[in-house]
Design an enzyme around this catalytic site. Structure first.
Site, PDB file in Angstrom:
ATOM      1  N   SER A   1       0.826  -1.212   0.000  1.00 16.60           N
ATOM      2  CA  SER A   1       0.000   0.000   0.000  1.00 16.60           C
ATOM      3  C   SER A   1       0.860   1.261   0.000  1.00 16.60           C
ATOM      4  O   SER A   1       0.335   2.365  -0.095  1.00 16.60           O
ATOM      5  CB  SER A   1      -0.915   0.010   1.233  1.00 16.60           C
ATOM      6  OG  SER A   1      -0.140  -0.056   2.412  1.00 16.60           O
TER       7      SER A   1
ATOM      8  N   HIS B   1      -2.731  -3.408  -5.483  1.00 19.18           N
ATOM      9  CA  HIS B   1      -3.108  -2.983  -4.137  1.00 19.18           C
ATOM     10  C   HIS B   1      -4.603  -3.227  -3.920  1.00 19.18           C
ATOM     11  O   HIS B   1      -5.445  -2.456  -4.373  1.00 19.18           O
ATOM     12  CB  HIS B   1      -2.753  -1.497  -3.940  1.00 19.18           C
ATOM     13  CG  HIS B   1      -3.133  -0.978  -2.588  1.00 19.18           C
ATOM     14  ND1 HIS B   1      -3.486   0.329  -2.363  1.00 19.18           N
ATOM     15  CD2 HIS B   1      -3.210  -1.604  -1.379  1.00 19.18           C
ATOM     16  CE1 HIS B   1      -3.777   0.493  -1.082  1.00 19.18           C
ATOM     17  NE2 HIS B   1      -3.614  -0.672  -0.476  1.00 19.18           N
TER      18      HIS B   1
ATOM     19  N   ASN C   1      -4.707   6.336  -0.955  1.00 20.72           N
ATOM     20  CA  ASN C   1      -4.112   6.743   0.321  1.00 20.72           C
ATOM     21  C   ASN C   1      -3.453   8.116   0.250  1.00 20.72           C
ATOM     22  O   ASN C   1      -3.355   8.807   1.264  1.00 20.72           O
ATOM     23  CB  ASN C   1      -3.118   5.685   0.807  1.00 20.72           C
ATOM     24  CG  ASN C   1      -3.825   4.435   1.313  1.00 20.72           C
ATOM     25  OD1 ASN C   1      -4.993   4.492   1.678  1.00 20.72           O
ATOM     26  ND2 ASN C   1      -3.126   3.324   1.333  1.00 20.72           N
TER      27      ASN C   1
ATOM     28  N   GLU D   1      -5.987  -1.105  -6.973  1.00 24.28           N
ATOM     29  CA  GLU D   1      -5.080  -0.172  -7.649  1.00 24.28           C
ATOM     30  C   GLU D   1      -4.019  -1.000  -8.366  1.00 24.28           C
ATOM     31  O   GLU D   1      -3.299  -1.769  -7.733  1.00 24.28           O
ATOM     32  CB  GLU D   1      -4.404   0.763  -6.630  1.00 24.28           C
ATOM     33  CG  GLU D   1      -5.309   1.842  -6.092  1.00 24.28           C
ATOM     34  CD  GLU D   1      -4.596   2.782  -5.123  1.00 24.28           C
ATOM     35  OE1 GLU D   1      -4.829   3.990  -5.190  1.00 24.28           O
ATOM     36  OE2 GLU D   1      -3.812   2.303  -4.274  1.00 24.28           O
TER      37      GLU D   1
END
Length: 283
Positions: free
Chosen positions: A119, A140, A190, A152
């Site tokens: 991540s 991800h 994120n 992702e």
């Protein structure tokens, strides 16, 4: 190239979730971890998850049995020799990932694609330690994997178009909705999410509103299922702080400075749900 078999390294929360998603979608999977106890626990988690889906009438008993039959477990990397894609889903630690990926790289055939479920760690850096940097990519997944639609797909500088296309199609075969991302700290989700959580801590520390009202405002005003401060407690305040520190270090931009209140709470050991107390108190 159509990916029809997958190996997963790590039987923890992310690893067993990815294994379940593969198996339910009809893709045979080999799940590897360091001990019999770890793989048994991972398999038990999958079984429990499938039972809940049966109770919700989203899965039949026959479909559960077929899915479980597609999962092979092992404590040996040799079990990965037959797969077309290996997904590394170990702890978020660069040195550990390099060690695992290096071992897999030496073991599997040259045409096998290796992916990391990281991540935050650079896909370009991880690809560089392999002999197949063009066949290395980031996948991800989001927790809980069986429920979350997003993956992702992160392209390192070296990732080939063919690798990207094969992995994109495989994610779609799992019933996921993948997005393609260039390699950068935090990728896309994120990168946006954690600074938003950090800003919520600034709002709290400035006394603009109570934690409850900040979370209610974001839920009702932005249609978020959970407020940013409650989400921070779920993720772990130490994790949020670590991510902000990575952004500040990598980008060198002061807008990524962690809120002093977030730092204070981590220093006090109030890390959220896992310690029983963070922004909120838990029984």
């Amino acid at each position: 190239m159509k990916i029809e078999s997958v190996g997963i390294i790590g039987a923890g929360t992310m690893g067993n979730g990815i294994a379940q998603a593969c198996a339910v979608s009809g893709i045979p999977v080999v799940m590897v971890d360091i001990s019999d106890a770890a793989v048994s626990k991972g398999l038990a988690t999958i079984s429990g998850s499938l039972e809940r889906l049966i109770k919700k009438e989203k899965l039949t008993a026959a479909e559960r049995d077929a899915a479980l039959a597609r999962i092979q477990v092992s404590t040996q990397y040799e079990a990965l020799k037959s797969v077309q894609l290996v997904i590394e889903a170990a702890t978020e630690n660069f040195d550990l990932k390099v060690k695992i990926i290096g071992q897999v790289d030496k073991l599997v055939a040259p045409e096998v694609i290796i992916a990391s479920n990281t991540s935050s760690i650079s896909i370009t850096k991880l690809a560089a330690v392999t002999s197949r940097s063009d066949r290395f990519i980031g996948m991800h997944f989001f927790n809980p994997v069986p429920m979350m639609a997003l993956v992702e797909i992160i392209r390192g500088l070296q990732t080939s178009d063919a690798t990207h296309q094969a992995v994109l199609e495989m994610a779609q075969a799992l019933g996921k909705s993948p997005i393609t991302v260039k390699n950068a700290p935090g990728f896309v989700v994120n990168r946006i999410l954690v600074p938003m959580i950090n800003e919520a801590f600034f709002v709290l520390s400035e006394g603009l509103a109570t934690a409850e009202d900040i979370d209610a405002g974001m839920k009702l005003g932005c249609n978020q299922p959970i407020g940013p401060l409650a989400l921070a407690d779920m993720v772990g305040l130490d994790v949020c702080l670590a991510v902000m520190d990575v952004y500040l270090n990598e980008f060198g931009d002061s807008k990524y400075r962690a809120c002093p209140l977030l730092k204070e709470m981590v220093a006090a050991g109030r890390l959220g749900r896992k310690t029983g107390r963070g922004v909120y108190t838990y029984e």
